[in-house]
Each structure stands twice: as structure tokens, then as C-alpha cells.
Design a protein around this motif. Structure first.
Motif, short mmCIF file in Angstrom:
data_model
loop_
_atom_site.label_atom_id
_atom_site.label_comp_id
_atom_site.label_asym_id
_atom_site.label_seq_id
_atom_site.Cartn_x
_atom_site.Cartn_y
_atom_site.Cartn_z
N THR A 69 2.13 -9.42 -0.51
CA THR A 69 2.89 -10.32 0.37
C THR A 69 2.18 -10.46 1.71
N GLU A 70 2.55 -11.49 2.42
CA GLU A 70 1.97 -11.70 3.75
C GLU A 70 2.30 -10.51 4.66
N GLU A 71 3.51 -9.99 4.54
CA GLU A 71 3.95 -8.85 5.34
C GLU A 71 3.09 -7.61 5.04
N GLU A 72 2.83 -7.36 3.76
CA GLU A 72 1.99 -6.22 3.38
C GLU A 72 0.58 -6.37 3.94
N TYR A 73 0.06 -7.59 3.88
CA TYR A 73 -1.29 -7.83 4.41
C TYR A 73 -1.32 -7.60 5.92
N LYS A 74 -0.32 -8.11 6.62
CA LYS A 74 -0.27 -7.93 8.07
C LYS A 74 -0.24 -6.45 8.43
N LYS A 75 0.57 -5.68 7.71
CA LYS A 75 0.67 -4.24 7.99
C LYS A 75 -0.69 -3.57 7.80
N ARG A 76 -1.35 -3.88 6.70
CA ARG A 76 -2.65 -3.28 6.41
C ARG A 76 -3.69 -3.71 7.44
N PHE A 77 -3.72 -5.01 7.75
CA PHE A 77 -4.69 -5.54 8.70
C PHE A 77 -4.48 -4.92 10.08
N MET A 78 -3.24 -4.88 10.54
CA MET A 78 -2.96 -4.35 11.87
C MET A 78 -3.30 -2.86 11.95
N LYS A 79 -3.00 -2.13 10.89
CA LYS A 79 -3.32 -0.70 10.89
C LYS A 79 -4.83 -0.50 11.04
N GLU A 80 -5.62 -1.25 10.27
CA GLU A 80 -7.08 -1.15 10.36
C GLU A 80 -7.59 -1.62 11.71
N PHE A 81 -6.97 -2.68 12.23
CA PHE A 81 -7.35 -3.24 13.53
C PHE A 81 -7.13 -2.21 14.64
N ILE A 82 -5.95 -1.59 14.66
CA ILE A 82 -5.62 -0.60 15.69
C ILE A 82 -6.54 0.61 15.56
N GLN A 83 -6.78 1.05 14.31
CA GLN A 83 -7.67 2.20 14.11
C GLN A 83 -9.09 1.88 14.57
N GLY A 84 -9.59 0.71 14.19
CA GLY A 84 -10.98 0.36 14.47
C GLY A 84 -11.28 0.02 15.91
N TYR A 85 -10.36 -0.68 16.57
CA TYR A 85 -10.64 -1.16 17.92
C TYR A 85 -9.97 -0.35 19.03
#
Length: 121
Positions: A69-85
Motif C-alpha cells: 500500500t501507499e501507506e506501507e511504502y511511505k513508512k518504509r521510505f521515511m524510516k530509511e530516509f530518517i536513518q540515512g540522512y
């Protein structure tokens, strides 16, 4: 799942809106300028290979549906974004936007109000 490229994200936006459909239906949902049909068809095939879509044949047409789902993708993307940056710190992310003058005091207050609202629920 591999991270999506910008064209893949744009395709997924239209796919999430429709839910299930063929390449032509996805193309019609995309904003201008729309990619050529063949480009979108290649993108959709790549999305299937990456595991974001499943397909089935109806007649002589492939019909695709999202596996995430779009919601699942957003959660995964944001988690990686916050971890990486931001070294896994939401505080550092908010501070970045404040320092860049991308977030106003009013917006920060709204965020605090949302947090307080969640705490009282």
C-alpha cells in the motif's frame, strides 16, 4: 524491496489511485507530461520484478495490482530516509527544516498539538 526511482514512484502514485488496472489505465491517471506508453510499460514490468506489483492475464492484457500500500511504502521510505540522512533522529530532521526555514513556528506548533492530541487519546 528495492527503492523506487522517481519514474517508478510516479507510476506507483497512479497505480495506487486505481488499485488494479492495465498500463493504459495507469497512463490516463498520470499527470502531464505523461511518459510514452512503452516507457510506462517498461516501468511497470520493472515494478513487478522489484515485487511492488503482481500481474495476471485477462484475455490478452496484463492487469496489475500493487503488493504494497501507499501507506506501507511511505513508512518504509521515511524510516530509511530518517536513518540515512538524520542518523535515525526525527528531532534532527525537524531541526534541519527549521534551520533551512522550511518550517514555520505555526507549523511546528501544529505538530506539537498533533503529538499532544495523540497522547491524550
Amino acid at each position: 524491496m528495492d527503492k523506487l526511482s522517481l519514474p517508478e514512484e510516479q507510476a506507483m502514485q497512479s497505480i495506487w489511485q486505481i488499485g488494479e488496472g492495465n498500463v493504459k489505465a495507469f497512463l490516463e491517471k498520470m499527470p502531464e507530461p505523461q511518459p510514452p506508453y512503452t516507457t510506462l510499460a517498461s516501468t511497470v514490468k520493472n515494478l513487478e520484478k522489484k515485487g511492488y506489483l503482481k500481474s495476471r492475464m485477462i484475455g490478452n492484457t496484463y492487469v496489475y495490482r500493487p503488493t504494497i500500500t501507499e501507506e506501507e511504502y511511505k513508512k518504509r521510505f521515511m524510516k530509511e530516509f530518517i536513518q540515512g540522512y538524520f542518523d535515525n533522529s526525527y528531532k534532527a530532521m525537524v531541526n534541519f527544516f527549521i534551520e533551512q526555514e522550511q518550517m514555520s513556528k505555526e507549523e511546528l506548533k501544529e505538530i506539537l498539538d498533533m503529538i499532544e492530541g495523540k497522547k491524550s487519546s
